[in-house]
Enzyme design. Structure first.
Site, PDB file in Angstrom:
ATOM      1  N   ASP A 230       1.049  -1.082   0.034  1.00  0.00           N
ATOM      2  CA  ASP A 230      -0.076   0.022   0.173  1.00  0.00           C
ATOM      3  C   ASP A 230       1.010   1.222  -0.057  1.00  0.00           C
ATOM      4  OD1 ASP A 230      -2.239   1.773   0.575  1.00  0.00           O
ATOM      5  OD2 ASP A 230      -3.324   0.055   1.091  1.00  0.00           O
ATOM      6  N   HIS A 264       1.760   1.840  -3.308  1.00  0.00           N
ATOM      7  CA  HIS A 264       0.866   2.731  -4.069  1.00  0.00           C
ATOM      8  C   HIS A 264       1.225   4.166  -4.309  1.00  0.00           C
ATOM      9  CE1 HIS A 264      -2.473  -0.180  -3.108  1.00  0.00           C
ATOM     10  NE2 HIS A 264      -1.643  -0.888  -3.857  1.00  0.00           N
TER      11      HIS A 264
END
Length: 448
Positions: A230, A264
């Protein structure tokens, strides 16, 4: 500095032996504890004030993957104060704590990730005994905001390493891997240094952010390597009404000489922004193969003033989109009004972004677009300055244009140029290559 061995408290590097009791006794405060080489299985532990925990080379703290072991702990979970599973390693209400060394903290996340994915797509409400317990402890959870972690079923996974209501904390040199949820999560912490830490989670492991600085002050993050599933290094301050009510900003963060892979986003602001985020500097770092390089994400309902951000000397390679400033962030929200293109009334839950300086940053081989910068019609991004930078697309962009950011409600576009909407910006001595036009300028822009 003299150290006591964890072995003197009855710890054993032995498969099937739970070392939780030995570690909690040793780390009860005022001691310097060293952990020799070996794998130590254990449940959640807590470190008290005036303690040094040193993990020697080859030492592994291996946390048990069993949801029933992680008793409810009042903390902040995805931006909301609530009960959640006790972090694997917790420093709470403490002063003067150091965790250091060449050893490893392993969250054994595979079971947690599989369960989280299964529940996210197939479970709409609490079912297990511990989920029902959290539902009772967290009345009104159904309306609390989330970022995609699965609040609706109250499977509130533990952070691997959290500091909470603490000060004068140092984390140096250790390796953090396979986190069940967010990896290193300082909350309500003043004066924390994170130096030379290595963090590794698989790219497809859900919500395994690397470092999440959450309503903290006076933070230094340097010489770290982050490769996760993430956001890499994220700055947060609470979400929605709860975050607005708590009203604790993140103020004074320096990120320097770090490397982020695969995540991300490399350096990320939000999306939990309600308490405000200000005076952030990220400099002299590399983001390699991350989805986005510089990422600021929020939306209506999140709240908070985001201001005085400086990004300098960043090298961004092989990303999807090098700069993504997004006030239409979609994750964790089903309220379509949050994504209206109309100018809505400004309320305490309307976020703002202003005074952002991006200088001396260079991106190459971007896979989707050269940039995504979108504010709200009622709250445009103000005083954005981009100078002495270069942004270049890959010769054959491999990602769809709409992969630049996770947004909702915006019209489709066909240009890979920098998308600008509801923004006031000065752009000076910046090159954009790989598109016919440098910019796609939409509604509400003032570009100089």
């Amino acid at each position: 500095m003299e150290f006591e061995s964890i072995l003197s408290y009855g710890a054993r590097a032995e498969a099937g032996f739970n070392n939780q009791k030995a570690f909690n006794e040793a780390l009860s405060g005022g001691k310097n504890i060293t952990v020799p080489e070996g794998v130590y299985e254990l449940g959640p532990i807590e470190i008290r004030s005036n303690t040094v925990l040193q993990l020697e080379k080859g030492a592994v703290l291996s946390f048990i993957a069993d949801e029933t072991v992680y008793e409810p702990c009042y903390t902040r979970w995805e931006g909301v104060n609530c009960y959640a599973m006790h972090p694997c390693l917790l420093i709470a209400d403490a002063d003067n704590v150091t965790v250091c060394g060449e050893g490893t903290v392993d969250g054994n996340g595979a079971w947690w990730w599989e369960a989280a994915n299964r529940k996210r797509y197939g479970q709409k409400a609490p079912e297990s005994e511990i989920e029902l317990r959290f539902a009772a402890l967290n009345p009104g959870y159904e309306t609390q905001p989330g970022g995609g972690g699965g609040r609706q079923c109250q499977f509130l996974r533990p952070a691997l390493f959290q500091t909470l209501n603490s000060k004068n904390i140092a984390v140096r040199g250790i390796r953090l891997i396979n986190s069940p949820f967010w990896t290193l999560h300082p909350v309500y912490t003043d004066h924390i240094t994170i130096d030379g830490v290595s963090i590794k989670n698989p790219y497809d492991s859900p919500n395994t952010d690397g470092i999440d600085i959450d309503s903290c002050t006076n933070v230094i993050i340097e010489n770290c390597t982050v490769d996760v599933g993430d956001d890499g290094i994220a700055i947060k301050s609470g979400s929605g009404e709860d975050g607005i009510r708590t009203a604790r900003a993140t103020d004074g963060v320096i990120v320097r000489n770090c490397r982020v892979y695969s995540a991300h986003g490399g350096i990320v602001i939000g999306s939990e922004t309600a308490g405000g985020i200000r005076n952030i500097k990220a400099e002299d770092s590399e983001f390699i193969g991350t989805d986005r390089g510089i990422r600021i994400k929020t939306r209506r309902g999140r709240g908070g003033d985001i201001e005085n951000l400086s990004f300098k000397g960043l090298e961004i390679t092989g990303n999807i989109c090098p700069i993504a400033i997004n006030m239409y962030y979609r994750c964790g929200c089903d309220d379509k009004s949050c994504f209206s293109l109309e100018k809505l009334p400004v309320t305490p839950s309307t976020p703002s972004i202003r005074n952002v300086d991006i200088s001396g940053c260079h991106a190459k081989e971007s896979k989707a677009t050269n940039g995504f910068i979108v504010g709200l019609p009622e709250m445009p991004i103000a005083n954005l300055r981009i100078s002495d930078c270069s942004f270049s697309l890959s010769a054959n962009p491999s990602e769809a244009i709409d992969k630049s950011e996770m947004y909702e409600g915006l019209p489709e576009i066909s240009s890979r140029a920098v998308r600008l909407r509801n923004v006031e910006a000065e752009i000076k001595n910046v090159s954009f290559t790989g598109t016919d036009d440098a910019f796609l300028i939409e509604d509400g822009c003032l570009i100089r």
